[in-house]
Motif scaffolding. Structure first.
Motif, mmCIF file in Angstrom:
data_model
loop_
_atom_site.group_PDB
_atom_site.id
_atom_site.type_symbol
_atom_site.label_atom_id
_atom_site.label_comp_id
_atom_site.label_asym_id
_atom_site.label_seq_id
_atom_site.Cartn_x
_atom_site.Cartn_y
_atom_site.Cartn_z
ATOM 1 N N UNK A 1 0.851 -1.192 0.000
ATOM 2 C CA UNK A 1 0.000 0.000 0.000
ATOM 3 C C UNK A 1 0.883 1.237 0.000
ATOM 4 N N UNK A 2 0.712 2.091 -1.008
ATOM 5 C CA UNK A 2 1.471 3.348 -1.061
ATOM 6 C C UNK A 2 0.580 4.518 -0.697
ATOM 7 N N UNK A 3 1.201 5.531 -0.093
ATOM 8 C CA UNK A 3 0.495 6.748 0.256
ATOM 9 C C UNK A 3 1.512 7.876 0.266
ATOM 10 N N UNK A 4 1.250 8.920 -0.487
ATOM 11 C CA UNK A 4 2.128 10.093 -0.524
ATOM 12 C C UNK A 4 3.596 9.727 -0.750
ATOM 13 N N UNK A 5 3.806 8.825 -1.709
ATOM 14 C CA UNK A 5 5.170 8.533 -2.139
ATOM 15 C C UNK A 5 5.925 7.533 -1.290
ATOM 16 N N UNK A 6 5.275 7.007 -0.248
ATOM 17 C CA UNK A 6 5.975 6.023 0.589
ATOM 18 C C UNK A 6 5.119 4.768 0.763
ATOM 19 N N UNK A 7 5.749 3.705 1.267
ATOM 20 C CA UNK A 7 5.016 2.462 1.546
ATOM 21 C C UNK A 7 4.373 2.588 2.926
ATOM 22 N N UNK A 8 3.049 2.505 2.929
ATOM 23 C CA UNK A 8 2.288 2.652 4.177
ATOM 24 C C UNK A 8 2.135 1.307 4.877
ATOM 25 N N UNK B 1 -3.389 -6.978 5.179
ATOM 26 C CA UNK B 1 -3.544 -5.599 4.725
ATOM 27 C C UNK B 1 -4.991 -5.129 4.906
ATOM 28 N N UNK B 2 -5.917 -6.049 4.655
ATOM 29 C CA UNK B 2 -7.336 -5.717 4.761
ATOM 30 C C UNK B 2 -7.686 -5.224 6.170
ATOM 31 N N UNK B 3 -7.012 -5.801 7.179
ATOM 32 C CA UNK B 3 -7.334 -5.473 8.575
ATOM 33 C C UNK B 3 -6.467 -4.348 9.147
ATOM 34 N N UNK B 4 -5.526 -3.841 8.343
ATOM 35 C CA UNK B 4 -4.588 -2.840 8.860
ATOM 36 C C UNK B 4 -5.287 -1.497 9.060
ATOM 37 N N UNK C 1 -7.771 3.738 7.219
ATOM 38 C CA UNK C 1 -7.840 5.192 7.374
ATOM 39 C C UNK C 1 -7.609 5.897 6.037
ATOM 40 N N UNK C 2 -6.601 5.444 5.292
ATOM 41 C CA UNK C 2 -6.284 6.070 4.013
ATOM 42 C C UNK C 2 -7.435 5.873 3.027
#
Ligand SMILES: Nc1ncnc2c1ncn2[C@@H]1O[C@H](COP(=O)(O)OP(=O)(O)OP(=O)(O)O)[C@@H](O)[C@H]1O
Ligand SMILES: [Mg+2]
Length: 246
Positions: free
Chosen positions: A219-226, A234-237, A242-243
């Motif tokens: 999962x990426x968010x704002x250029x980084x690996x979240x 991942x489904x439960x993270x 939130x993202x």
């Protein structure tokens, strides 16, 4: 342990003040199907561009099959076994489906004038065999314009596969597809890995597709690996929820 096919080490690409990819380290093992997800603008396409040589990283390294391939051109990487499909289709509109395949088959042979070499029986045979794998053989003499949206996207994958890759990078293969077309694409992605022996890294927004095909999700968010892990992890993270919800 399976061999690592692809690895990025702390790759960065900034466009002015936009930190499109801001220090990403990921790995893909041989035979894996890995999905790259994240909101619009997260940096997914930019990361694929850095991996496939369309862009050079500002810093960081890219390794393919153990070799440092940072900064190599896409054509060099194709010859090493890395093929790429694009978010926006990349077919020659004036050529038929078969001719598009021939152009790909010939390009890997390094021939200078790739188009309309019907004389080469072997190339036609190879191209038709590839089309058959993607159930496009009966549409070989149509132009891309005459195909359904789903078949056009499949043609992109067939063209990438015709380059004889060890790994295929797909950018939003199911975008704008109908439910039935998505189902076909899921089958094709699994077939690439299970029957054709190709490792797959895909960018995909449809989470149903992602959960169904992926061994692992990044999962990426704002250029980084979240976040990163198996689909159920991942489904439960909470960070991921939130993202996606926020
Ligand atoms: N060539 C470019 N010049 C300037 N900014 C760019 C360029 N390419 C991408 N960006 C910016 O970098 C960020 C990441 O873009 P990118 O296309 O990699 O995102 P993405 O995760 O693929 O998004 P989407 O899901 O919408 O396809 C965005 O803010 C985008 O506007
Ligand atoms: Mg994108």
């Amino acid at each position: 342990m399976r061999k690592e096919m692809l690895r990025t080490e702390d790759v960065k690409k900034h466009f002015g003040s936009v930190r499109a990819v801001d220090g990403v380290s990921i790995g893909v093992k041989e035979g894996e199907i890995v999905s790259l997800v994240g909101p619009n603008g997260a940096g997914k396409t930019t990361l694929l561009n850095l991996i496939s040589g369309l862009l050079k990283p500002d810093s960081g390294r890219v390794y393919f099959m153990g070799e440092d391939v940072t900064g190599m051109r896409p054509s060099q990487l194709v010859r090493k076994g890395m093929a790429r499909c694009f978010q926006i289709s990349n077919v020659f509109e004036d050529l038929t489906v078969l001719e598009n395949l021939l152009a790909a088959v010939h390009s890997i042979e390094g021939w200078i004038s790739p188009v309309r070499r019907y004389d080469d029986d072997e190339a036609v045979e190879r191209a038709m065999a590839v089309l058959k794998e993607f159930n496009l053989h009966e549409k070989a003499h149509l132009t891309p314009k005459e195909l359904s949206h789903g078949d056009r996207k499949l043609l992109d994958v067939a063209i990438a596969y015709a380059l004889n890759p060890k790994m295929i990078l797909l950018d939003e293969p199911t975008a704008a597809m109908s439910v039935g077309e998505k189902r076909t694409t899921v089958r094709v992605i699994k077939k690439l890995r299970d029957q054709l022996g190709v490792t797959v890294l895909l960018v995909e927004h449809d989470l149903d597709v992602v959960y169904e095909v992926s061994d692992r999700i990044i999962v990426m968010h704002q250029g980084t690996v979240l976040a990163e892990g198996r689909p159920e992890e991942v489904r439960e993270d909470p960070k991921v929820k939130e993202v996606y919800l926020g």
